[in-house]
Design an enzyme around this catalytic site. Structure first.
Site, PDB file in Angstrom:
ATOM      1  N   HIS A   8      11.299  -8.986   0.311  1.00 46.84           N
ATOM      2  CA  HIS A   8      10.997  -7.141   0.197  1.00 46.84           C
ATOM      3  C   HIS A   8      12.059  -6.391   0.826  1.00 46.84           C
ATOM      4  CE1 HIS A   8       8.947  -3.622   1.085  1.00 46.84           C
ATOM      5  NE2 HIS A   8       8.214  -4.156   0.483  1.00 46.84           N
ATOM      6  N   TYR A  12       2.996   4.140   0.998  1.00 51.26           N
ATOM      7  CA  TYR A  12       4.063   5.416   1.969  1.00 51.26           C
ATOM      8  C   TYR A  12       3.136   6.279   2.446  1.00 51.26           C
ATOM      9  CZ  TYR A  12       7.613   4.602  -0.654  1.00 51.26           C
ATOM     10  OH  TYR A  12       9.328   3.934  -1.335  1.00 51.26           O
ATOM     11  N   PHE A  38       6.620   2.428  -3.997  1.00 57.31           N
ATOM     12  CA  PHE A  38       7.764   3.127  -4.022  1.00 57.31           C
ATOM     13  C   PHE A  38       8.751   4.108  -4.010  1.00 57.31           C
ATOM     14  CE2 PHE A  38       8.235  -2.259  -4.126  1.00 57.31           C
ATOM     15  CZ  PHE A  38       8.321  -1.998  -2.545  1.00 57.31           C
ATOM     16  N   ASP A  48       1.010  -1.293   0.402  1.00 61.43           N
ATOM     17  CA  ASP A  48       0.194  -0.060   0.164  1.00 61.43           C
ATOM     18  C   ASP A  48       0.177   1.532  -0.308  1.00 61.43           C
ATOM     19  OD1 ASP A  48       1.090   0.382   2.668  1.00 61.43           O
ATOM     20  OD2 ASP A  48      -0.928   0.640   3.334  1.00 61.43           O
TER      21      ASP A  48
END
Length: 230
Positions: free
Chosen positions: A187, A68, A79, A66
């Site tokens: 991740h 930031y 990102f 989801d």
């Protein structure tokens, strides 16, 4: 007739979702959230990833959980952050792996539009979030829409799906791996990057997969100086 929400061919691909009851409930939920809470990204950039990368041009998907959830960060693409915003730790690690993988030095911004314009869909599974509360909009209806996007790309074929972390890898069953390529690892978050993200070479592996499929590789270099143009 469904209102135009995305101004390219994604509109037709996702029209059945936009016309359905889940999205109607989600829309009402978001109206309340944006009126009463601080929500990211701003409402005019919720669908930015789709606007930047049309369905017909998507060749790579970088999937995250989801947006930031801190002030000024979210731009509606996984990102990425706006020019002038401090680069978040996960993206710092992505840049480090890019340098280790392809020798491309990090830039001083996190605006990834140059990737998106080459066909890299920067997709979050959930497109909105409350300030300071990661995953706060999970289960509200976004997953139906983003799952539909993944399925449509999978059915079309010829796409490299980059799945970093458990949340992204949970979408793997939606992807037909006889027609597409999946590159999965830990991740890039500082909590997990040393558990298999560093050294995974996702950028060179993606380009090798694209070339095997007869596609042009991605130029992963980002411009040194950028301005926000959306």
């Amino acid at each position: 007739m469904t209102k135009t929400i995305i101004h390219n061919d994604w509109q037709e691909v996702l029209a059945p979702v936009f016309a359905g009851p889940t999205y109607a409930r989600l829309h009402q939920f978001l109206r309340s959230e944006y009126s009463n809470q601080t929500i990211y990204p701003d409402m005019y950039h919720i669908f930015q990833a789709f606007e930047w990368t049309p369905f017909s041009q998507t060749r790579v998907v970088i999937l995250d959980q989801d947006p930031y959830h801190e002030e000024h960060q979210a731009v509606g693409a996984s990102f990425a952050v706006a020019p002038g915003v401090q680069i978040p730790p996960s993206l710092v690690n992505i840049y480090q792996e890019l340098q280790d993988d392809l020798g491309i030095p990090p830039v001083n911004h996190g605006y990834l539009r140059a990737w998106a314009e080459q066909g890299v869909l920067l997709l979050n599974a959930v497109l909105t979030v409350r300030a300071h509360r990661a995953n706060s909009h999970r289960g509200k209806g976004w997953e139906e829409l983003t799952d539909a996007a993944i399925k449509a790309l999978s059915a079309r074929g010829g796409v490299v799906f980059i799945l970093w972390g458990r949340s992204a890898q949970n979408k793997r069953p939606l992807i037909d791996e006889s027609k597409n390529v999946v590159i999965a690892s830990a991740h890039p978050s500082p909590l997990s990057a040393y558990r298999g993200f560093f050294g995974s070479k996702p950028f060179s592996r993606t380009n090798a997969a694209l070339e095997r499929m007869g596609e042009q590789p991605i130029d992963w270099r980002l411009p040194e100086h950028v301005e926000r143009t959306d």
